[in-house]
Design a protein around this motif. Structure first.
Motif, PDB file in Angstrom:
ATOM      1  N   GLU A 487       1.036  -1.023   0.155  1.00  0.00           N
ATOM      2  CA  GLU A 487      -0.024   0.176   0.047  1.00  0.00           C
ATOM      3  C   GLU A 487       0.868   1.189   0.239  1.00  0.00           C
ATOM      4  O   GLU A 487       1.828   1.388   0.600  1.00  0.00           O
ATOM      5  N   ARG A 491       4.086  10.395   2.784  1.00  0.00           N
ATOM      6  CA  ARG A 491       4.978  10.883   3.577  1.00  0.00           C
ATOM      7  C   ARG A 491       5.381  12.379   3.340  1.00  0.00           C
ATOM      8  O   ARG A 491       5.619  12.575   2.006  1.00  0.00           O
ATOM      9  N   ILE A 515      -6.161  18.245  -1.548  1.00  0.00           N
ATOM     10  CA  ILE A 515      -6.084  16.579  -1.711  1.00  0.00           C
ATOM     11  C   ILE A 515      -6.094  16.243  -3.089  1.00  0.00           C
ATOM     12  O   ILE A 515      -5.572  14.994  -3.595  1.00  0.00           O
ATOM     13  N   ASN A 546      -4.479   4.904  -1.942  1.00  0.00           N
ATOM     14  CA  ASN A 546      -5.705   5.519  -1.161  1.00  0.00           C
ATOM     15  C   ASN A 546      -6.248   6.659  -1.799  1.00  0.00           C
ATOM     16  O   ASN A 546      -5.614   7.573  -2.342  1.00  0.00           O
ATOM     17  N   GLU A 578      -8.035   2.275  -2.793  1.00  0.00           N
ATOM     18  CA  GLU A 578      -8.454   2.097  -1.584  1.00  0.00           C
ATOM     19  C   GLU A 578      -9.591   3.311  -1.480  1.00  0.00           C
ATOM     20  O   GLU A 578      -9.096   4.208  -1.477  1.00  0.00           O
ATOM     21  N   GLU A 668      -0.059  -6.426  14.650  1.00  0.00           N
ATOM     22  CA  GLU A 668       1.093  -6.173  15.180  1.00  0.00           C
ATOM     23  C   GLU A 668       1.817  -7.219  15.914  1.00  0.00           C
ATOM     24  O   GLU A 668       2.794  -7.151  16.282  1.00  0.00           O
ATOM     25  N   GLY A 686       0.624  -5.129   8.372  1.00  0.00           N
ATOM     26  CA  GLY A 686       0.870  -4.398   9.697  1.00  0.00           C
ATOM     27  C   GLY A 686       2.222  -4.621  10.157  1.00  0.00           C
ATOM     28  O   GLY A 686       3.242  -4.944   9.640  1.00  0.00           O
ATOM     29  N   PHE A 687       2.592  -3.678  11.216  1.00  0.00           N
ATOM     30  CA  PHE A 687       3.982  -3.805  11.914  1.00  0.00           C
ATOM     31  C   PHE A 687       4.764  -4.842  12.071  1.00  0.00           C
ATOM     32  O   PHE A 687       5.863  -5.037  12.069  1.00  0.00           O
TER      33      PHE A 687
END
Ligand code: C2E
Ligand code: MG
Ligand code: MG
Length: 709
Positions: A487, A491, A515, A546, A578, A668, A686-687
């Motif tokens: 995904e 940043r 946006i 996204n 997404e 996680e 996930g992490f």
């Protein structure tokens, strides 16, 4: 011969005796006089109309029409009032003299005529006539002027206690001049009862002080109508300084007052609701702060903004929106009037108003002499409760709510500007907290707002300065244990703040409309990266991007995606968009069209943050979707919270029955992974597997082709 020069004086001699006429003409001989003649009353009338004489010398006894009759008829002709008419009576009896005056004669002379005196008498009468005419003319002019100015004058003889009123005075006071004799009583009766005392008082003081005065007051006409007048008067004294009379003027200023009222209304009140507008509110606010500063009291400002008012305008039309605003202002005014708290606390404005409409759907309520800060919150809650009751507009039940920001003086600001700005900030926070609520201002809020503002300005530059970059978070297929996709997560490497998380700037970018541009950049960059990896020899990888709900609304999304795919050369099947649950459940028919268009391109569609919004099962079935992304908030507690575990199980089962793939977000721990594996969830992210990584680091995963679980 018909036309007589204006400066010349015309005398008409009327006598049936030609000799007499000749004698008169001879006697009156003067270069400035033009003498005309007539032999009887009938001729005299014709001559009068023709020559408009200044003076008529007319015998009384004549055939056809006598002098009395001719005289009274002349008076009724045009200019007849102004002419000097002298009747020549044969008989020096009182009856004839009386008849002469009754007929309207100016004077009379008797026969036999005293010829040497006649010319003097005529000259005297002409002079008197001229003076008389001038006087009448100036009276007429004065009357016209008074009429135009709606101005009357009066004269009060103090000794005799008699009053003269000019005709216009009678007109102003609505009294017929013929019937009413002006007296102080008649006058005072007309003065509005509330102002009688002040008017009498002023007159008495003026008499004592021997000084002029002026005053505005209201009068009531016999038909009950109320008018405004302006009076100016002065006292006249005798040599010893004792007042002998008073003279004054009265002017009807009702129109002026009405116009001034209208202008004031336009300048200070809102045309739609009749409430004070921003201008008047600011004046009230300034006065309230001034008073509070003097007596050390507190003031609260409530800043109300209706929630989603625009939607009412958009769906029901502007006139329905206007009606709603009107009914809301009535409801607010009622609630403020009937509220004990407000009645005790409110600013004692002379109109009794504390409520204003600043414009659009924004209202303010000002509370002064606050006993306690909590009162402001109580008033706010009361207003919110009242607002939440449905209103009937355009045959529909309309539900509306509001958000209120509260600032207090002196703690939240020293002046109007700052208190307003901070109330706006607090109102904004009330909206962010889910609307239909109120918020007191706090300094923290202010800092957050300032930060937001600076982020917004910086964000605009960030796009131009290439400060944005993409990280990619792996998504693992639970059956193979291998990388199935990534995904793309944006940043922002802020030059001063360092790495800014998207939760900080995505909502701001949405609010500021940035946006759309930002999303477009992300889409292009993510597709480019996917192609770069393929070109570097790695197996095709699914790229998740996204999409904000605003991109849905503001762009022809399918066209953009098609174009980007074409430009970058990425196969549509490698792209997964997404879309958040809330975005696709809004405006479903339009969304469905876009989803179909996107699907036709061949891209994958997933529902992000699934479970946090409200999904309609029928739409889930109908929309051409591929994936459900189970929100992190459910995954977080699956091993400890039975409810969340049940929800996840249900979502996975739902996905299976609808033929949709499920991806669990925010995994996680190994326990969470085991649970999801057991429930046959398709993929995880996930992490526990990996944090979002820069593109280069993802390559390591691709090179290794390693199994994650
Ligand atoms: P999202 O689309 O639900 O993205 C997943 C978020 O969860 C990411 O946060 C990711 O870093 C975080 N996450 C992933 N695994 C874990 C985990 O195990 N534990 C925890 N605590 N968090 C995890 P991120 O990158 O901060 O993004 C936040 C949100 O910002 C995203 O939520 C997405 O809604 C939005 N966003 C990010 N990039 C974009 C973008 O390019 N366009 C748009 N429109 N929104 C974006
Ligand atoms: Mg996402
Ligand atoms: Mg998500």
């Amino acid at each position: 011969m018909n036309k007589i020069p204006e400066e010349q004086i015309v005398v008409l001699i009327v006598d049936d005796d030609m000799a007499q006429r000749l004698l008169m003409r001879e006697t009156l001989h003067d270069s400035r006089l033009v003498v005309e003649e007539a032999a009887n009353g009938v001729e005299a009338l014709a001559a009068f109309e023709r020559f408009s004489p200044d003076l008529v010398l007319m015998d009384v006894k004549m055939p056809k029409m006598d002098g009395f009759t001719a005289c009274s008829r002349m008076r009724k002709l045009a200019g007849g009032q102004d002419a000097v008419i002298v009747l020549v009576t044969g008989l020096e009896d009182f009856a004839s003299i009386g008849r002469a005056f009754d007929a309207g004669a100016t004077d009379f002379i008797t026969k036999p005529v005293n010829w040497p005196l006649l010319s003097h008498r005529v000259r005297y009468l002409l002079r008197a006539g001229r003076a008389f005419r001038n006087l009448r003319q100036s009276e007429r002019r004065l009357s016209i002027a008074q009429n135009i100015a709606s101005l009357g004058n009066w004269d009060w003889d103090i000794d005799k206690n008699s009053i003269y009123w000019s005709p216009q005075m009678y007109r102003i006071f609505g009294l017929p001049a013929e019937e009413s004799t002006a007296t102080n009583e008649v006058f005072l009766e007309r003065v509005h009862p509330d102002e009688r005392e002040s008017v009498t008082d002023l007159v008495r003081k003026a008499l004592q002080a021997k000084k002029p005065y002026s005053i505005d007051y209201r009068i009531t006409l016999p038909d009950g109508a109320c008018r405004n007048v302006h009076e100016q008067a002065d006292v006249v004294h005798d040599e010893e300084g004792n007042p002998v009379s008073m003279q004054g003027t009265v002017q009807d200023i009702t129109e002026r007052i009405n116009t001034e009222e209208k202008i004031r209304f336009l300048a200070y009140y809102d045309g739609l609701t009749g409430l004070p507008n921003r201008q008047l509110f600011l004046e009230h606010f300034n006065q309230a702060l001034f008073a509070a500063q003097r007596d050390g009291s507190k003031v609260a400002l409530l800043y109300l903004d209706l929630d989603r008012f625009k939607r009412i305008n958009d769906t029901l039309g502007h006139s329905a929106g206007d009606k709603l605003l009107k009914s809301i202002s009535i409801c607010l005014a009622d609630s403020i009037r009937s509220s004990d708290i407000v009645a005790k606390a409110c600013f004692p404005d002379k109109h009794g108003v504390t409520l204003s409409r600043l414009g659009g759907d924004e209202f303010t309520i000002l509370l002064t002499r606050l006993a306690g800060e909590e009162h402001a919150g109580r008033v706010a809650q009361r207003i919110l409760d009242l607002l939440s009751q449905p209103t009937r507009i355009a045959d529909q039940e309309v539900y509306i709510s509001g958000s209120i920001g509260i600032t207090l003086y002196p703690s939240d600001g020293e002046d109007v500007d700052m208190l307003l700005r901070n109330a706006d900030v607090a109102m904004y926070h009330a909206k962010e907290n889910g609307r239909n609520s109120f918020q007191y201002f706090s300094e923290q809020m202010n800092q957050r707002t300032m930060e937001k503002l600076s982020i917004e300005t910086d964000l605009k530059k960030a796009l131009e300065r290439n400060e944005l970059l993409l990280y990619y978070q792996p998504q693992i297929d639970l059956q193979t244990g291998k990388l199935a996709g990534v995904e793309a997560l944006v940043r922002w490497l802020h030059p001063r703040l360092g790495m800014v998380p998207p939760s900080m700037f995505i909502p701001i970018a949405e609010e500021a409309g940035l946006i759309v541009e930002l999303g477009q950049w992300v889409l292009i960059e993510a597709c480019r990266q996917a192609v770069r990896w393929q070109k570097a020899g790695f197996a095709p990888l699914r790229m998740g991007v996204n999409i904000s709900s605003l991109q849905f609304k503001h762009q022809s999304l399918a066209a953009l995606v098609g174009q980007v795919l074409q430009q970058t050369g990425l196969a549509a099947g490698c792209l997964e968009l997404e879309l958040t649950e809330s975005a696709i459940m809004q405006n479903v028919s339009q969304v469905n069209d876009t989803l179909i268009e996107l699907k036709e391109l061949g891209v994958n569609l997933s529902v992000d943050d699934f479970g946090t919004g409200y999904s309609s099962m029928s739409y889930l079935k109908r929309f051409p979707l591929d994936t459900l992304k189970i929100d992190r908030s459910f995954v977080m507690d699956i091993t400890t919270d039975a409810n969340d575990a049940a929800i996840i199980k249900a979502i996975i089962a739902l996905g299976k029955s609808l033929g949709l793939k499920t991806i669990a977000e925010g995994v996680e721990t190994a326990e969470q992974l085991a649970f999801l594996q057991e429930q046959r969830c398709d993929e995880i992210q996930g992490f526990f597997i990996s944090r979002p990584l820069p593109g280069l680091e993802v390559e390591q995963y691709l090179i290794d082709g390693k199994k994650f679980c």
